[in-house]
Design a protein around this motif. Structure first.
Motif: not given
Length: 83
Positions: A36-39, A41-43, A54-55, A59-66
């Motif tokens: 969901h777009v609201e999930d 976060e800004h970098c 964004g990120i 599951n306890d991981q940070l995933i980068t959104i390109l």
């Protein structure tokens, strides 16, 4: 023109961009998840990369959104100047 995939690990992710299907060659895709777009976060301010949109915490991981739009535009510019 698409080159052949270099190894069995490389995969193509197909996405829709400007009503067209676009294929991105990636080294490896482990899984695909809808978010969901609201999930998103800004970098953090110390991250200075025009390709990161964004990120997301998953599951306890940070995933980068390109930023796919910027990625495609930069690739198109590179292809135009390399001819």
């Amino acid at each position: 023109m698409l080159s052949e995939l270099n190894s069995k690990e490389e995969q193509i992710i197909v996405l829709k961009y400007n009503d067209k299907n676009v294929g991105l060659i990636v080294d490896k895709a482990v899984s695909v998840h809808g978010v969901h777009v609201e999930d998103i976060e800004h970098c953090p301010s110390f991250v200075n990369n025009q390709l990161i949109d964004g990120i997301i915490r998953f599951n306890d991981q940070l995933i980068t959104i390109l930023d796919v739009e910027t990625l495609i535009k930069l690739n198109a510019e590179h292809l135009k100047h390399s001819r």
